[in-house]
Design an enzyme around this catalytic site. Structure first.
Site, PDB file in Angstrom:
ATOM      1  N   PHE A   1       0.858  -1.177   0.000  1.00 14.76           N
ATOM      2  CA  PHE A   1       0.000   0.000   0.000  1.00 14.76           C
ATOM      3  C   PHE A   1       0.893   1.225   0.000  1.00 14.76           C
ATOM      4  O   PHE A   1       2.090   1.136   0.296  1.00 14.76           O
ATOM      5  CB  PHE A   1      -0.885  -0.018   1.261  1.00 14.76           C
ATOM      6  CG  PHE A   1      -2.352  -0.192   0.968  1.00 14.76           C
ATOM      7  CD1 PHE A   1      -2.803  -1.141   0.085  1.00 14.76           C
ATOM      8  CD2 PHE A   1      -3.296   0.598   1.611  1.00 14.76           C
ATOM      9  CE1 PHE A   1      -4.160  -1.304  -0.164  1.00 14.76           C
ATOM     10  CE2 PHE A   1      -4.651   0.444   1.367  1.00 14.76           C
ATOM     11  CZ  PHE A   1      -5.076  -0.501   0.477  1.00 14.76           C
TER      12      PHE A   1
ATOM     13  N   GLN B   1      -8.884  13.910   3.864  1.00 11.57           N
ATOM     14  CA  GLN B   1      -8.184  13.160   2.836  1.00 11.57           C
ATOM     15  C   GLN B   1      -9.022  13.056   1.571  1.00 11.57           C
ATOM     16  O   GLN B   1     -10.173  12.642   1.620  1.00 11.57           O
ATOM     17  CB  GLN B   1      -7.889  11.751   3.347  1.00 11.57           C
ATOM     18  CG  GLN B   1      -7.194  10.895   2.309  1.00 11.57           C
ATOM     19  CD  GLN B   1      -6.536   9.686   2.948  1.00 11.57           C
ATOM     20  OE1 GLN B   1      -7.200   8.707   3.252  1.00 11.57           O
ATOM     21  NE2 GLN B   1      -5.247   9.777   3.168  1.00 11.57           N
TER      22      GLN B   1
ATOM     23  N   HIS C   1      -9.186  10.930  -1.536  1.00 14.90           N
ATOM     24  CA  HIS C   1      -8.632   9.671  -2.038  1.00 14.90           C
ATOM     25  C   HIS C   1      -8.319   9.846  -3.517  1.00 14.90           C
ATOM     26  O   HIS C   1      -9.178  10.308  -4.275  1.00 14.90           O
ATOM     27  CB  HIS C   1      -9.625   8.535  -1.829  1.00 14.90           C
ATOM     28  CG  HIS C   1      -9.015   7.176  -1.978  1.00 14.90           C
ATOM     29  ND1 HIS C   1      -8.597   6.696  -3.191  1.00 14.90           N
ATOM     30  CD2 HIS C   1      -8.716   6.227  -1.073  1.00 14.90           C
ATOM     31  CE1 HIS C   1      -8.074   5.489  -3.019  1.00 14.90           C
ATOM     32  NE2 HIS C   1      -8.141   5.184  -1.745  1.00 14.90           N
TER      33      HIS C   1
ATOM     34  N   LEU D   1     -15.355   4.696  -4.385  1.00 18.04           N
ATOM     35  CA  LEU D   1     -13.949   4.425  -4.153  1.00 18.04           C
ATOM     36  C   LEU D   1     -13.425   3.293  -5.035  1.00 18.04           C
ATOM     37  O   LEU D   1     -14.052   2.260  -5.177  1.00 18.04           O
ATOM     38  CB  LEU D   1     -13.779   4.038  -2.683  1.00 18.04           C
ATOM     39  CG  LEU D   1     -12.354   3.800  -2.230  1.00 18.04           C
ATOM     40  CD1 LEU D   1     -11.563   5.081  -2.319  1.00 18.04           C
ATOM     41  CD2 LEU D   1     -12.361   3.278  -0.809  1.00 18.04           C
TER      42      LEU D   1
ATOM     43  N   GLU E   1      -6.996   1.653  -3.068  1.00 18.43           N
ATOM     44  CA  GLU E   1      -5.550   1.782  -3.220  1.00 18.43           C
ATOM     45  C   GLU E   1      -4.926   0.415  -3.549  1.00 18.43           C
ATOM     46  O   GLU E   1      -3.826   0.334  -4.091  1.00 18.43           O
ATOM     47  CB  GLU E   1      -4.963   2.309  -1.904  1.00 18.43           C
ATOM     48  CG  GLU E   1      -3.506   2.675  -1.972  1.00 18.43           C
ATOM     49  CD  GLU E   1      -3.094   3.597  -0.824  1.00 18.43           C
ATOM     50  OE1 GLU E   1      -3.951   4.337  -0.308  1.00 18.43           O
ATOM     51  OE2 GLU E   1      -1.916   3.570  -0.453  1.00 18.43           O
TER      52      GLU E   1
ATOM     53  N   ARG F   1      -1.298   9.137   0.034  1.00 15.89           N
ATOM     54  CA  ARG F   1      -2.487   9.554  -0.713  1.00 15.89           C
ATOM     55  C   ARG F   1      -2.520  11.036  -1.053  1.00 15.89           C
ATOM     56  O   ARG F   1      -2.974  11.419  -2.129  1.00 15.89           O
ATOM     57  CB  ARG F   1      -3.737   9.171   0.080  1.00 15.89           C
ATOM     58  CG  ARG F   1      -3.998   7.688   0.030  1.00 15.89           C
ATOM     59  CD  ARG F   1      -5.230   7.317   0.811  1.00 15.89           C
ATOM     60  NE  ARG F   1      -5.468   5.876   0.714  1.00 15.89           N
ATOM     61  CZ  ARG F   1      -6.382   5.228   1.423  1.00 15.89           C
ATOM     62  NH1 ARG F   1      -7.144   5.887   2.280  1.00 15.89           N
ATOM     63  NH2 ARG F   1      -6.550   3.934   1.285  1.00 15.89           N
TER      64      ARG F   1
ATOM     65  N   HIS G   1     -12.691  11.530   1.118  1.00 18.66           N
ATOM     66  CA  HIS G   1     -12.711  10.158   1.601  1.00 18.66           C
ATOM     67  C   HIS G   1     -12.695  10.033   3.112  1.00 18.66           C
ATOM     68  O   HIS G   1     -13.424   9.226   3.679  1.00 18.66           O
ATOM     69  CB  HIS G   1     -11.488   9.445   1.011  1.00 18.66           C
ATOM     70  CG  HIS G   1     -11.393   8.000   1.335  1.00 18.66           C
ATOM     71  ND1 HIS G   1     -12.417   7.123   1.073  1.00 18.66           N
ATOM     72  CD2 HIS G   1     -10.408   7.259   1.906  1.00 18.66           C
ATOM     73  CE1 HIS G   1     -12.052   5.906   1.460  1.00 18.66           C
ATOM     74  NE2 HIS G   1     -10.853   5.962   1.980  1.00 18.66           N
TER      75      HIS G   1
ATOM     76  N   ARG H   1      -3.662  10.461   6.339  1.00 16.32           N
ATOM     77  CA  ARG H   1      -3.725   9.069   6.769  1.00 16.32           C
ATOM     78  C   ARG H   1      -3.134   8.151   5.707  1.00 16.32           C
ATOM     79  O   ARG H   1      -3.325   8.369   4.511  1.00 16.32           O
ATOM     80  CB  ARG H   1      -5.177   8.678   7.024  1.00 16.32           C
ATOM     81  CG  ARG H   1      -5.378   7.232   7.362  1.00 16.32           C
ATOM     82  CD  ARG H   1      -6.786   6.943   7.786  1.00 16.32           C
ATOM     83  NE  ARG H   1      -7.745   6.968   6.689  1.00 16.32           N
ATOM     84  CZ  ARG H   1      -7.899   5.991   5.792  1.00 16.32           C
ATOM     85  NH1 ARG H   1      -7.135   4.925   5.832  1.00 16.32           N
ATOM     86  NH2 ARG H   1      -8.807   6.088   4.842  1.00 16.32           N
TER      87      ARG H   1
END
Lengths: 606, 236, 117
Positions: free
Chosen positions: A123, A244, A246, A256, A259, A290, A357, A412
């Site tokens: 990730f 955030q 995304h 979404l 990721e 991100r 997000h 995050r």
């Protein structure tokens, strides 16, 4: 007949508000410990938004690549742009391995490796040995990890016999004259019956508030109800400027695209077909954190390299991946792409654009999940004395996205939110359990409390106006708020636009003060529920805009066009927003981990 | 375009009735989902009752019957439904209001199959190790664990219509099967024996309405077939 | 006959299969058998032939018992599905009685056509 007369009352040791991953983990812990606990949720528990989490949950299990919690801690702090509290991050990363194995024991169907251990994928923002090679740290159940975790936790709560108030909306916290939180006022959506739930400990797990933005990946129920309640109780909200975006939301719609797609090897391409991430993060490219990727995409589109007739998105290319990777590791993504875009990612790239997000900020808490506030009521009262910002509010706890411990700081990392909710869900429940053991005798129902005032606030929604005379509506105000926030507080921000946003929000508040609902039904009155939710959303939006306007630097997800650099000298601190006079107090970032040397702020390069 | 919605408000109506809404065709794009349409209608008529949450087909809130088929409104395209769309609440459940139904029996049946992992006591308490499972063992769970409890299947199942309080229904049996085939669960025999009753697994007639209705493309009918085989094998 | 009522779940499922397979083979065999009978002018004659000559008689008795099981399970399932709950027991008992009467009737027929009497 007054509302008071029809009020039903209940007493519990502890009440958990919200039945997402955090709430259900906490309720499970408390029920198993034998406490009398109620879990309140405005939707059936498995409808909570944890269900939509896709990619996975981080833990340094080291099943695929060598890993240590210290490396996870470093990555998280770096990802947070050094705004995360290092003691909290250390605690979370140290707990991670046990937390994930515990989830596995609860029945979560994690994907597996050949040796039978839990599958882990790469990730963004993950590294081995403090910033060297890419780590694979995200434990996954295909790309439905949130669903798998939420359902398993619901199942465990069924086993334990947790008492649930399903489809009950929480209106406000009940507070006694010692400023101790002693219960919550809730409403049964089925028949509009109001209930006072008295409890020695009230735990907020109400999730995020992504609905303040028009394009978001959040459920329609993510309306920041806990944040609204806490603000009305006079507690400031922390770090609300950090939202955030995304990087990979379905273009124009916001759903979404995990990721995990990039973790499995997906590539971002602009209109020229160029894999542009190499220019923004030469080392890890698509797997930068991100905020970096979202900004890169926004810049590509801004500079005219966007795809499609409007040049308003970029492409996420998975066509080069082996088919079985998409079929087995990313089946949910394939579903979403086919359903909403009519595109099979095996055959064609997915059009994507950043989507709101996650809320990094929230209700300030300490490591035990206790809500904390400064020892002064308003920043104006400061008059030179030093302020202790970590005074626990008796009886009140917050966990998960609605809370700000803060483990995510200014940005995050993917896979850390599922970890956050479970770690602090368990921790807060343990703390409540300890308190219940130490003080078993405190009365739940105080003599003096603010219940009447709370009922008063609600009264206004019992009056309805006939539809012909309505020239404004709750839905119209909500839609305007989303547009205002999107244009003023999006990926790129500047003083002028945000100033405008704050003023527009003030106007919306005035409109909201006047608006009336049309539906007078007592059975599932969604309009009234939406009105109550909108009040919470407006509070969150205002906190966001004001905090963002105040922070004159760029850090993590908060990108100021007019202050493009990070400014550690002046701004390495949390902000606490007080709605009463729209003022902001600052509190220091914790840089005292207990088991590891502190990490000093460094330039963030991926 | 005509949208017919079965309405019912227990406070004012003695029985459900059908209300017709008219929408301009231009408002419906190629990619418009039914839920967006309902949200539009709610802005016009705030009394319209329907549940929804995630809006992307993973939370299972918005199961409803559209032109005779059960589906999730958020992942159902409007265009292929034609010029006249008739929306009803999920069949067989008591109606609370408009498209909102009381799913308590459905949830009770789910709970009754004990849908939670009962692993080895010793292994389940070990915080240092996961209970191992080969990729092949894990693969068996695909098609079972993804259920979102939307009830599209159970409310299309005649066996569930007749005996919703006795027959677990496809969703609950799918969940039951998910734990029977989980290599980590050690109570397989107990589970199989508890389902070995005329009103449990064997009430399913495999007419496969459940499989046709499942918005996640799962196959409860096949899972129940597997359950029956396992029960018979366990007997002999 | 009494144990029919305890035939539920997997037991019912297995017996339903066994009886179905048995009848699948028995019925064509029976048809052939009847077709090649020298005299097929009366029911008594047919039943008498099916039951009292050579080993086909045993096959027929087994077939009847399995048919009874099959009919009970199938009919009971249909009744459980379609009969309102409060009247179900009554209807199941009536159906049970019907099967007993049919069996008794058949027994009487069998006895009456016994060529050895």
């Amino acid at each position: 007949m007054t509302q008071e007369a029809t009020l039903q009352e209940y007493e519990f040791d502890a009440v958990v508000i919200g039945a997402g991953g955090a709430g259900m983990r906490a309720a499970l812990q408390l029920t198993e410990a034998g406490h009398k606990v109620a879990m309140i949720s405005k939707v059936f528990p498995t409808r909570s938004h944890t269900v939509a989490a896709q990619g996975g949950i981080n833990a340094a299990l080291g099943n695929v690549t060598e890993d240590k919690w210290q490396w996870h801690m470093y990555d998280t702090i770096k990802g947070s742009d050094y705004l995360g509290d290092q003691d909290a991050i250390e605690f979370m990363c140290r707990e991670a391995n046990q937390i994930v194995r515990e989830l596995e024991h609860f029945g979560v169907p994690f994907s597996r490796l050949e040796n039978g251990k839990i599958y882990q994928r790469a990730f963004g923002g993950q590294s081995q040995n403090y910033g060297e090679k890419q780590a694979k740290r995200t434990c996954a159940a295909a790309d439905r990890t949130g669903h798998a975790i939420l359902h398993s936790l619901y199942q465990q709560n069924l086993r334990a016999g947790t008492e649930m108030f399903v489809e009950h909306f929480a209106l406000d916290l009940i507070i006694d004259d010692d400023e101790t939180v002693c219960g919550v006022l809730i409403q049964n959506l089925h028949d509009s019956a109001l209930k006072a739930v008295w409890a020695k400990h009230v735990l907020l797990a109400t999730g995020g508030a992504g609905q303040i933005f028009r394009t978001n990946s959040n459920a329609s129920i993510n309306t920041g109800d806990g944040l609204g309640m806490v603000q009305r109780a006079g507690i400031p909200l922390q770090d609300m400027e950090f939202w955030q975006f995304h990087p990979t939301g379905v273009a124009g719609k916001g759903m979404l695209i995990s990721e995990a797609t990039r973790g499995e090897g997906g590539i971002l391409r602009n209109a020229d077909g160029e894999a542009f991430m190499v220019r923004y993060a030469p080392k890890v490219k698509e797997l930068a954190s991100r905020d970096v990727v979202a900004r890169a995409i926004a810049v590509e589109v801004e500079e005219g390299r966007g795809c499609g007739p409007q040049k308003d998105h970029v492409l996420l290319d998975l066509t080069h991946l082996p088919h079985d990777v998409i079929e087995n590791r990313l089946p949910g993504i394939r579903d979403i792409s086919r359903t909403f875009l009519g595109i099979d990612p095996i055959e064609a790239p997915i059009p994507i654009f950043p989507t709101c997000h996650y809320m990094m900020g929230g209700i300030p808490t300490n490591l035990n999940g206790q809500v904390v506030k400064p020892d002064i009521p308003y920043p104006e009262n400061r008059s030179g004395q030093s302020v202790d910002t970590q005074i626990p509010v008796p009886g009140l706890y917050a966990i998960g996205e609605c809370a700000c411990v803060s483990v995510h700081g200014a940005n995050r990392l993917g896979g850390n939110s599922l970890l956050d909710i479970i770690v602090f869900g368990r921790k807060a429940a343990q703390e409540i359990g300890k308190q219940l053991q130490n003080n078993p005798e405190i009365a739940t129902r105080p003599f003096q409390h603010n219940l009447n005032a709370l009922l008063q606030r609600y009264q206004r929604w019992l009056q309805t106006s006939p539809s012909e005379s309505a020239h404004d509506s709750v839905f119209a105000i909500a839609a305007d708020m989303q547009k205002i926030m999107e244009s003023g507080c999006g990926v790129f921000r500047d003083h002028q636009h945000m100033q405008q946003t704050v003023e527009q929000l003030r106007q919306l508040e005035q409109r909201f003060a006047q608006v009336q609902i049309q539906d007078d039904s007592a059975v599932f009155n969604f309009e009234r529920c939406s009105a109550l939710e909108l009040e919470n959303l407006l509070a969150v939006a205002k906190a966001t805009a004001c905090s963002a306007l105040a922070r004159e630097e760029s850090r993590g997800a908060h990108t100021r066009v007019d202050f493009s650099e990070r400014d550690d000298e002046n701004w390495l601190k949390h902000s606490l927003f007080y709605p009463q006079n729209e003022s902001i107090l600052f509190k220091p970032v914790n840089r005292q981990p207990t088991q590891h040397a502190p990490f000093e702020p460094q330039k963030r390069v991926y | 375009m005509q949208i017919l919605i079965d309405r019912y408000n227990p406070q004012s109506d003695s029985a459900p009735y059908t209300q017709t809404y008219h929408l301009n065709d231009a408002e419906v794009g190629e990619d418009t989902m039914l839920l967006e349409l309902l949200q539009q209608l709610r802005i016009q008529d705030p009394t319209l009752g329907f549940r929804s949450s995630c809006q992307e087909g993973v939370c299972g809130s918005d199961g409803m019957n559209v032109n005779g088929n059960n589906c999730l409104s958020c992942i159902t395209l409007v265009k292929p439904l034609g010029d006249k769309i008739h929306i009803r609440p999920l069949p067989s459940f008591p109606i609370i209001k408009d498209l909102i139904v009381d799913m308590q029996l459905f949830y009770d049946q789910y709970k009754n199959v004990e849908p939670f992992l009962k692993g080895d006591e010793h292994l389940s308490r070990d915080p240092e190790h996961e209970i191992l499972q080969t990729p092949e063992e894990r693969e068996k769970l695909d098609g079972s664990y993804e259920c979102i409890l939307c009830a599209c299947c159970s409310s299309s199942c005649p066996s569930f219509w007749w005996n919703p309080d006795l027959f677990p229904g496809p969703a609950a049996l799918l969940a039951a099967n998910r734990f029977v085939i989980d290599s980590r669960d050690i109570t397989t025999i107990d589970r199989l024996e508890s389902l070995d009753k005329a009103e449990k697994a064997f009430r399913c007639r495999h007419i496969q309405n459940c499989t046709a209705a499942c918005p996640k493309g799962l196959n409860p009918s096949r899972a129940i077939q597997g359950l029956k085989h396992a029960i018979v094998k366990n007997r002999s | 006959m009494l144990s029919l009522k305890r035939l539920t779940g997997s037991k019912a499922h297995i017996w339903q299969r066994i009886s179905a397979v048995y009848l699948l083979f028995y019925v064509p065999l029976m048809a052939l058998y009847i077709a090649f009978l020298p005299e097929t002018n009366s029911l008594e004659n047919i039943v008498g032939n099916l039951l009292y000559y050579c080993f086909f008689g045993y096959l027929s008795i087994v077939a009847y018992l399995l048919l009874l099981v099959h009919a009970w399970i199938g009919g009971r399932d249909i009744l459980i599905d379609y009969i309102p709950r409060n009247r179900l027991t009554l209807w199941l008992n009536l159906y049970y009685l019907l099967l007993i009467v049919v069996t008794a009737d058949l027994l009487a027929l069998i006895v009456s056509v016994n060529p050895y009497l």
